[in-house]
Design a protein around this motif. Structure first.
Motif, mmCIF file in Angstrom:
data_model
loop_
_atom_site.group_PDB
_atom_site.id
_atom_site.type_symbol
_atom_site.label_atom_id
_atom_site.label_comp_id
_atom_site.label_asym_id
_atom_site.label_seq_id
_atom_site.Cartn_x
_atom_site.Cartn_y
_atom_site.Cartn_z
ATOM 1 N N LEU A 1 -21.875 1.827 -2.980
ATOM 2 C CA LEU A 1 -20.699 1.522 -2.431
ATOM 3 C C LEU A 1 -19.812 2.139 -2.887
ATOM 4 O O LEU A 1 -19.560 2.007 -4.376
ATOM 5 N N THR A 2 -18.859 2.977 -2.326
ATOM 6 C CA THR A 2 -17.814 3.564 -3.272
ATOM 7 C C THR A 2 -16.556 2.788 -3.059
ATOM 8 O O THR A 2 -16.068 1.990 -2.017
ATOM 9 N N ILE A 3 -15.881 2.672 -4.334
ATOM 10 C CA ILE A 3 -14.855 1.812 -4.222
ATOM 11 C C ILE A 3 -13.365 2.367 -4.823
ATOM 12 O O ILE A 3 -13.475 3.437 -5.870
ATOM 13 N N GLY A 4 -12.537 2.079 -4.363
ATOM 14 C CA GLY A 4 -11.089 2.479 -4.771
ATOM 15 C C GLY A 4 -10.397 1.361 -5.162
ATOM 16 O O GLY A 4 -10.377 0.273 -4.467
ATOM 17 N N LEU A 5 -9.751 1.239 -6.350
ATOM 18 C CA LEU A 5 -9.103 0.157 -6.784
ATOM 19 C C LEU A 5 -7.285 0.388 -6.932
ATOM 20 O O LEU A 5 -7.073 1.404 -7.469
ATOM 21 N N ILE A 6 -6.673 -0.594 -6.294
ATOM 22 C CA ILE A 6 -5.160 -0.362 -6.262
ATOM 23 C C ILE A 6 -4.773 -1.542 -7.254
ATOM 24 O O ILE A 6 -4.881 -2.557 -6.943
ATOM 25 N N GLY A 7 -4.125 -1.329 -8.288
ATOM 26 C CA GLY A 7 -3.711 -2.165 -9.320
ATOM 27 C C GLY A 7 -4.452 -2.318 -10.598
ATOM 28 O O GLY A 7 -5.717 -2.669 -10.330
ATOM 29 N N CYS A 8 -3.982 -1.843 -11.716
ATOM 30 C CA CYS A 8 -4.651 -1.777 -12.870
ATOM 31 C C CYS A 8 -4.244 -2.748 -13.795
ATOM 32 O O CYS A 8 -4.529 -2.531 -15.255
ATOM 33 N N GLY A 9 -3.631 -3.994 -13.503
ATOM 34 C CA GLY A 9 -3.206 -4.868 -14.395
ATOM 35 C C GLY A 9 -4.581 -5.739 -14.629
ATOM 36 O O GLY A 9 -5.614 -5.346 -14.714
ATOM 37 N N SER A 10 -4.103 -7.025 -15.361
ATOM 38 C CA SER A 10 -5.083 -7.738 -15.702
ATOM 39 C C SER A 10 -6.074 -8.235 -14.303
ATOM 40 O O SER A 10 -7.342 -8.047 -14.780
ATOM 41 N N HIS A 11 -5.693 -8.310 -13.451
ATOM 42 C CA HIS A 11 -6.573 -8.757 -12.252
ATOM 43 C C HIS A 11 -7.269 -7.301 -12.060
ATOM 44 O O HIS A 11 -8.455 -7.491 -11.586
ATOM 45 N N GLY A 12 -6.894 -6.006 -11.924
ATOM 46 C CA GLY A 12 -7.522 -4.881 -11.657
ATOM 47 C C GLY A 12 -8.822 -4.845 -12.660
ATOM 48 O O GLY A 12 -9.724 -4.386 -12.663
ATOM 49 N N HIS A 13 -8.317 -5.227 -14.132
ATOM 50 C CA HIS A 13 -9.302 -5.129 -15.186
ATOM 51 C C HIS A 13 -10.521 -6.051 -14.674
ATOM 52 O O HIS A 13 -11.753 -5.665 -14.872
ATOM 53 N N VAL B 1 -17.087 3.037 -8.599
ATOM 54 C CA VAL B 1 -15.657 3.082 -8.684
ATOM 55 C C VAL B 1 -15.115 4.476 -8.779
ATOM 56 O O VAL B 1 -15.459 5.060 -9.893
ATOM 57 N N VAL B 2 -14.714 5.081 -7.638
ATOM 58 C CA VAL B 2 -14.350 6.547 -7.672
ATOM 59 C C VAL B 2 -13.112 6.999 -8.068
ATOM 60 O O VAL B 2 -12.924 7.823 -8.600
ATOM 61 N N ALA B 3 -11.895 6.058 -7.921
ATOM 62 C CA ALA B 3 -10.832 6.286 -7.906
ATOM 63 C C ALA B 3 -9.808 5.062 -8.045
ATOM 64 O O ALA B 3 -10.366 4.052 -7.552
ATOM 65 N N LEU B 4 -8.772 5.183 -8.752
ATOM 66 C CA LEU B 4 -7.946 3.921 -8.944
ATOM 67 C C LEU B 4 -6.445 4.443 -8.903
ATOM 68 O O LEU B 4 -6.191 5.667 -9.091
ATOM 69 N N ALA B 5 -5.495 3.517 -8.608
ATOM 70 C CA ALA B 5 -4.079 3.819 -8.427
ATOM 71 C C ALA B 5 -3.234 2.607 -9.159
ATOM 72 O O ALA B 5 -3.654 1.500 -8.988
ATOM 73 N N ASP B 6 -2.039 2.979 -9.725
ATOM 74 C CA ASP B 6 -1.199 2.230 -10.478
ATOM 75 C C ASP B 6 0.153 2.932 -10.555
ATOM 76 O O ASP B 6 0.203 4.082 -10.851
ATOM 77 N N THR B 7 1.321 2.157 -10.073
ATOM 78 C CA THR B 7 2.429 2.712 -10.322
ATOM 79 C C THR B 7 2.753 3.168 -11.628
ATOM 80 O O THR B 7 3.513 4.127 -12.076
ATOM 81 N N ASN B 8 2.189 2.627 -12.664
ATOM 82 C CA ASN B 8 2.190 3.028 -14.290
ATOM 83 C C ASN B 8 1.184 4.062 -14.282
ATOM 84 O O ASN B 8 -0.037 3.758 -14.576
ATOM 85 N N LEU B 9 1.468 5.095 -14.170
ATOM 86 C CA LEU B 9 0.513 6.502 -14.282
ATOM 87 C C LEU B 9 -0.399 6.499 -15.759
ATOM 88 O O LEU B 9 -1.423 6.542 -15.828
ATOM 89 N N ALA B 10 0.698 6.042 -16.810
ATOM 90 C CA ALA B 10 -0.211 5.938 -17.846
ATOM 91 C C ALA B 10 -1.172 4.874 -18.148
ATOM 92 O O ALA B 10 -2.138 5.078 -18.716
ATOM 93 N N ARG B 11 -0.819 3.705 -17.757
ATOM 94 C CA ARG B 11 -1.752 2.711 -17.298
ATOM 95 C C ARG B 11 -3.058 3.094 -16.434
ATOM 96 O O ARG B 11 -4.274 2.927 -16.903
#
Length: 112
Positions: free
Chosen positions: A4-16, A30-40
């Motif tokens: 199953l292909t996964i995209g994640l939105i939000g890379c904070g503690s819940h995203g981890h 997990v194919v891709a992820l997004a977060d408003t903090n690009l460095a994170r």
């Protein structure tokens, strides 16, 4: 059978936590992820071996097709991300609480 292909939105503690759980499942990728903090987003992508990362989920949803989009955002901003993911054709998983209030929750449910 393909994972199953996964995209994640939000890379904070819940995203981890979402990523740790997906990593433990051989039937997911997990194919891709997004977060408003690009460095994170970049750091999390490197840590978990995710090939693509984005500053905004809209760009991620435009460039990839997902079986599931996992949303790990504050409840006040889940609505827009969830609706965008549904419109992109994905199933959606959201960290609880679902939304800020019943009105937003109803919009998410109706868009599903």
């Amino acid at each position: 059978m393909r994972p199953l292909t996964i995209g994640l939105i939000g890379c904070g503690s819940h995203g981890h936590r979402h990523l740790q759980n997906f990593a433990a499942q051989p039937a997911t990728e997990v194919v891709a992820l997004a977060d408003t903090n690009l460095a994170r987003a970049h750091a999390v992508a490197e840590t978990f071996g995710v090939a693509h990362h984005y500053e905004h989920y809209a760009a991620m949803l435009e460039r990839h097709e997902f079986d599931i989009v996992s949303i790990a955002l504050p409840p006040a901003i889940n609505r827009d991300a969830a609706i965008a993911a549904f419109e992109a054709g994905a199933h959606v998983m959201i960290s609880k609480p679902l939304a800020l209030d019943m009105s937003q929750a109803r919009e998410i449910i109706d868009s599903a």
